[in-house]
Design a protein around this motif. Structure first.
Motif, PDB file in Angstrom:
ATOM      1  N   ALA A 168      -5.366  -2.200 -19.308  1.00 56.31           N
ATOM      2  CA  ALA A 168      -6.541  -2.853 -18.437  1.00 56.31           C
ATOM      3  C   ALA A 168      -7.348  -2.092 -17.801  1.00 56.31           C
ATOM      4  CB  ALA A 168      -5.890  -4.112 -17.955  1.00 56.31           C
ATOM      5  N   GLU A 169      -6.520  -1.085 -16.891  1.00 58.29           N
ATOM      6  CA  GLU A 169      -7.163  -0.584 -15.709  1.00 58.29           C
ATOM      7  C   GLU A 169      -7.097   0.990 -15.930  1.00 58.29           C
ATOM      8  OE1 GLU A 169      -8.612  -2.011 -13.605  1.00 58.29           O
ATOM      9  OE2 GLU A 169      -8.131  -4.127 -13.770  1.00 58.29           O
ATOM     10  N   ASN A 170      -6.455   1.546 -17.020  1.00 54.79           N
ATOM     11  CA  ASN A 170      -6.224   3.055 -17.403  1.00 54.79           C
ATOM     12  C   ASN A 170      -5.480   3.742 -16.023  1.00 54.79           C
ATOM     13  OD1 ASN A 170      -6.794   5.241 -18.934  1.00 54.79           O
ATOM     14  ND2 ASN A 170      -8.271   5.973 -17.266  1.00 54.79           N
ATOM     15  N   ASN A 171      -6.518   4.038 -15.136  1.00 56.83           N
ATOM     16  CA  ASN A 171      -5.857   4.991 -13.987  1.00 56.83           C
ATOM     17  C   ASN A 171      -5.445   4.102 -12.771  1.00 56.83           C
ATOM     18  OD1 ASN A 171      -5.229   6.824 -11.994  1.00 56.83           O
ATOM     19  ND2 ASN A 171      -7.015   8.141 -12.372  1.00 56.83           N
ATOM     20  N   TYR A 172      -4.175   3.426 -13.196  1.00 57.88           N
ATOM     21  CA  TYR A 172      -4.131   2.215 -12.065  1.00 57.88           C
ATOM     22  C   TYR A 172      -3.439   2.748 -10.815  1.00 57.88           C
ATOM     23  CZ  TYR A 172       0.673   3.007 -14.093  1.00 57.88           C
ATOM     24  OH  TYR A 172       1.970   3.781 -14.776  1.00 57.88           O
ATOM     25  N   ALA A 173      -2.990   4.061 -10.613  1.00 58.78           N
ATOM     26  CA  ALA A 173      -2.657   4.476  -9.346  1.00 58.78           C
ATOM     27  C   ALA A 173      -3.972   4.854  -8.378  1.00 58.78           C
ATOM     28  CB  ALA A 173      -2.107   5.865  -9.505  1.00 58.78           C
ATOM     29  N   GLN A 174      -5.106   5.146  -9.056  1.00 57.86           N
ATOM     30  CA  GLN A 174      -6.375   5.376  -8.516  1.00 57.86           C
ATOM     31  C   GLN A 174      -6.870   3.820  -8.119  1.00 57.86           C
ATOM     32  OE1 GLN A 174      -9.329   7.523 -10.762  1.00 57.86           O
ATOM     33  NE2 GLN A 174     -10.930   6.142  -9.578  1.00 57.86           N
ATOM     34  N   LEU A 175      -6.681   3.071  -8.822  1.00 58.80           N
ATOM     35  CA  LEU A 175      -7.078   1.756  -8.336  1.00 58.80           C
ATOM     36  C   LEU A 175      -6.337   1.145  -7.390  1.00 58.80           C
ATOM     37  CD1 LEU A 175      -8.178  -1.331  -9.354  1.00 58.80           C
ATOM     38  CD2 LEU A 175      -6.347  -1.629 -10.585  1.00 58.80           C
ATOM     39  N   ALA A 176      -4.775   1.499  -7.453  1.00 62.86           N
ATOM     40  CA  ALA A 176      -4.210   0.866  -6.341  1.00 62.86           C
ATOM     41  C   ALA A 176      -4.639   1.457  -4.801  1.00 62.86           C
ATOM     42  CB  ALA A 176      -2.644   1.221  -6.455  1.00 62.86           C
ATOM     43  N   ASP A 177      -5.185   2.828  -4.953  1.00 65.42           N
ATOM     44  CA  ASP A 177      -5.781   3.489  -3.665  1.00 65.42           C
ATOM     45  C   ASP A 177      -6.864   2.784  -3.278  1.00 65.42           C
ATOM     46  OD1 ASP A 177      -3.787   5.325  -3.555  1.00 65.42           O
ATOM     47  OD2 ASP A 177      -4.727   6.919  -4.877  1.00 65.42           O
ATOM     48  N   GLU A 178      -7.756   2.451  -4.260  1.00 63.63           N
ATOM     49  CA  GLU A 178      -9.014   1.970  -3.852  1.00 63.63           C
ATOM     50  C   GLU A 178      -8.913   0.530  -3.431  1.00 63.63           C
ATOM     51  OE1 GLU A 178     -10.950   2.020  -7.809  1.00 63.63           O
ATOM     52  OE2 GLU A 178     -11.633   4.079  -7.553  1.00 63.63           O
ATOM     53  N   LEU A 179      -7.849  -0.154  -4.017  1.00 65.45           N
ATOM     54  CA  LEU A 179      -7.606  -1.637  -3.379  1.00 65.45           C
ATOM     55  C   LEU A 179      -7.006  -1.598  -2.007  1.00 65.45           C
ATOM     56  CD1 LEU A 179      -6.161  -3.203  -6.660  1.00 65.45           C
ATOM     57  CD2 LEU A 179      -8.237  -3.793  -5.811  1.00 65.45           C
ATOM     58  N   THR A 180      -6.129  -0.657  -1.473  1.00 64.29           N
ATOM     59  CA  THR A 180      -5.613  -0.553  -0.352  1.00 64.29           C
ATOM     60  C   THR A 180      -6.146  -0.034   0.577  1.00 64.29           C
ATOM     61  OG1 THR A 180      -4.111   1.308  -1.037  1.00 64.29           O
ATOM     62  CG2 THR A 180      -3.324  -0.696  -1.589  1.00 64.29           C
ATOM     63  N   ALA A 181      -7.031   1.072   0.140  1.00 63.75           N
ATOM     64  CA  ALA A 181      -7.784   1.919   1.091  1.00 63.75           C
ATOM     65  C   ALA A 181      -7.090   2.553   2.059  1.00 63.75           C
ATOM     66  CB  ALA A 181      -8.954   1.341   1.962  1.00 63.75           C
ATOM     67  N   GLY A 182      -5.817   2.888   1.660  1.00 59.57           N
ATOM     68  CA  GLY A 182      -4.731   3.703   2.661  1.00 59.57           C
ATOM     69  C   GLY A 182      -4.346   2.725   3.744  1.00 59.57           C
ATOM     70  N   GLN A 183      -4.530   1.579   3.668  1.00 61.90           N
ATOM     71  CA  GLN A 183      -3.985   0.518   4.585  1.00 61.90           C
ATOM     72  C   GLN A 183      -2.667   0.022   4.477  1.00 61.90           C
ATOM     73  OE1 GLN A 183      -5.867   0.394   7.901  1.00 61.90           O
ATOM     74  NE2 GLN A 183      -6.747   2.093   6.622  1.00 61.90           N
ATOM     75  N   LEU A 184      -2.213  -0.224   3.220  1.00 55.92           N
ATOM     76  CA  LEU A 184      -0.901  -1.092   2.765  1.00 55.92           C
ATOM     77  C   LEU A 184      -0.113  -0.152   2.366  1.00 55.92           C
ATOM     78  CD1 LEU A 184      -2.699  -4.174   1.229  1.00 55.92           C
ATOM     79  CD2 LEU A 184      -1.810  -3.794   3.328  1.00 55.92           C
ATOM     80  N   SER A 185       1.183  -0.136   2.312  1.00 57.16           N
ATOM     81  CA  SER A 185       2.401   0.399   1.759  1.00 57.16           C
ATOM     82  C   SER A 185       2.817  -0.072   0.596  1.00 57.16           C
ATOM     83  CB  SER A 185       3.238   1.025   2.959  1.00 57.16           C
ATOM     84  OG  SER A 185       3.700  -0.313   3.410  1.00 57.16           O
ATOM     85  N   HIS A 186       2.554  -1.369   0.603  1.00 53.42           N
ATOM     86  CA  HIS A 186       3.095  -2.120  -0.869  1.00 53.42           C
ATOM     87  C   HIS A 186       2.179  -2.838  -1.434  1.00 53.42           C
ATOM     88  CE1 HIS A 186       6.381  -4.140  -2.924  1.00 53.42           C
ATOM     89  NE2 HIS A 186       5.645  -4.998  -2.785  1.00 53.42           N
ATOM     90  N   LEU A 187       2.035  -2.653  -2.845  1.00 53.34           N
ATOM     91  CA  LEU A 187       1.156  -3.513  -3.677  1.00 53.34           C
ATOM     92  C   LEU A 187       1.971  -4.000  -4.952  1.00 53.34           C
ATOM     93  CD1 LEU A 187      -1.688  -4.237  -3.688  1.00 53.34           C
ATOM     94  CD2 LEU A 187      -2.045  -2.060  -5.198  1.00 53.34           C
ATOM     95  N   SER A 188       1.860  -5.255  -5.181  1.00 55.16           N
ATOM     96  CA  SER A 188       2.490  -5.771  -6.396  1.00 55.16           C
ATOM     97  C   SER A 188       1.300  -6.076  -7.612  1.00 55.16           C
ATOM     98  CB  SER A 188       3.266  -7.037  -6.311  1.00 55.16           C
ATOM     99  OG  SER A 188       4.437  -6.647  -5.507  1.00 55.16           O
ATOM    100  N   PHE A 189       1.406  -5.741  -8.674  1.00 55.30           N
ATOM    101  CA  PHE A 189       0.857  -6.202  -9.873  1.00 55.30           C
ATOM    102  C   PHE A 189       1.709  -7.046 -10.904  1.00 55.30           C
ATOM    103  CE2 PHE A 189      -1.328  -1.943  -8.704  1.00 55.30           C
ATOM    104  CZ  PHE A 189      -2.699  -2.757  -8.821  1.00 55.30           C
ATOM    105  N   ASP A 190       1.009  -8.202 -11.437  1.00 51.17           N
ATOM    106  CA  ASP A 190       1.930  -8.998 -12.211  1.00 51.17           C
ATOM    107  C   ASP A 190       0.929  -9.718 -13.195  1.00 51.17           C
ATOM    108  OD1 ASP A 190       1.065 -11.408 -10.832  1.00 51.17           O
ATOM    109  OD2 ASP A 190       2.781 -11.370  -9.511  1.00 51.17           O
ATOM    110  N   GLY A 191       1.296 -10.392 -14.221  1.00 50.18           N
ATOM    111  CA  GLY A 191       0.373 -10.895 -15.131  1.00 50.18           C
ATOM    112  C   GLY A 191      -0.129  -9.852 -16.125  1.00 50.18           C
ATOM    113  N   TYR A 192       0.048  -8.682 -16.283  1.00 48.72           N
ATOM    114  CA  TYR A 192      -0.623  -7.610 -17.165  1.00 48.72           C
ATOM    115  C   TYR A 192      -0.027  -7.587 -18.500  1.00 48.72           C
ATOM    116  CZ  TYR A 192      -3.972  -6.080 -13.710  1.00 48.72           C
ATOM    117  OH  TYR A 192      -5.085  -5.898 -12.721  1.00 48.72           O
TER     118      TYR A 192
END
Length: 235
Positions: free
Chosen positions: A15-39
């Protein structure tokens, strides 16, 4: 970054290809934990269809037309550097792929109007220069490297990827090559040529920007440096 299982992992990649980059964009360096589900849902749906005898093909990324064409060409020809270029394209985010695909079509349109190739350069995390050649604008040996060096000199870059694409009269891709261009190791003459090219590009961009409208001192510099005009070409 948490994923519930390997199928979620695979589904997120599709769905997202480079999901590590997506995680960086979503958190903008502010969060240390991010969960993905439903994929994994599309993956589960595929295997359920297989069990019903309704296999329409496995889940796959759906890159824009021009990007898909390049990847298919690289897979078909297996020329030297094909894997390197394919890997580079597959690392791009989905929205960036779409922008580049649309830009390639615009370049082909421009070739017919200008009678020459107008290169596209991107900045930030993806430092790439793309030349699109066609019968209206046949490839000029060395021009891509010369222009890329000038862009690098203008932005004080260490290296930049050059991609050169050739199309026939029907706008079908016939060649796709890439190389990493660096300023390190250039002769004094080559370095001087790159600096002169950078000065010319900067002047052209400023001329176009000023002709369209006055550039404010606090606006982004037209040379695409990312700096404000007052701290760059307006200094």
């Amino acid at each position: 970054m948490n994923l519930n299982d390997e199928l979620d992992h695979f589904g997120l990649y599709v769905a997202e290809n480079n999901y590590a980059q997506l995680a960086d964009e979503l958190t903008a360096g502010q969060l240390s934990h991010l969960s993905f589900d439903g994929y994994r849902n599309d993956i589960d749906a595929y295997f359920a269809a297989v069990l019903r005898g309704e296999d329409d093909g496995p889940p796959a990324q759906k890159p824009p037309h021009r990007i898909a064409e390049i990847i298919a060409h690289l897979d078909r020809t297996a020329a030297p550097g094909s894997s390197e270029l394919a890997s580079h394209l597959l690392d791009w985010a989905g929205d960036f792929r779409l922008q580049i695909s649309e830009a390639i079509d615009k370049q082909l349109d421009s070739n017919g109007k200008l009678g020459r190739a107008k290169p596209l350069s991107t900045y930030g995390d993806v430092r790439t220069t793309i030349y699109t050649w066609s019968p209206h604008a046949p490839m000029r040996a060395g021009e891509g490297v010369e222009h890329t060096r000038a862009i690098m000199a203008m932005h004080d870059e260490v290296e930049r990827r050059l991609i050169e694409l050739e199309y026939d009269a029907d706008r079908t891709l016939t060649s796709a090559t890439t190389q990493l261009v660096a300023l390190h190791g250039l002769t004094a003459v080559e370095r001087a040529r790159a600096e002169a090219g950078a000065t010319n590009i900067r002047r052209r961009r400023l001329k176009v920007a000023h002709a369209a409208a006055k550039v404010g001192r606090n606006e982004p510099c037209p040379c695409a440096s990312g700096e404000k005009f007052k701290k760059c070409c307006g200094a």
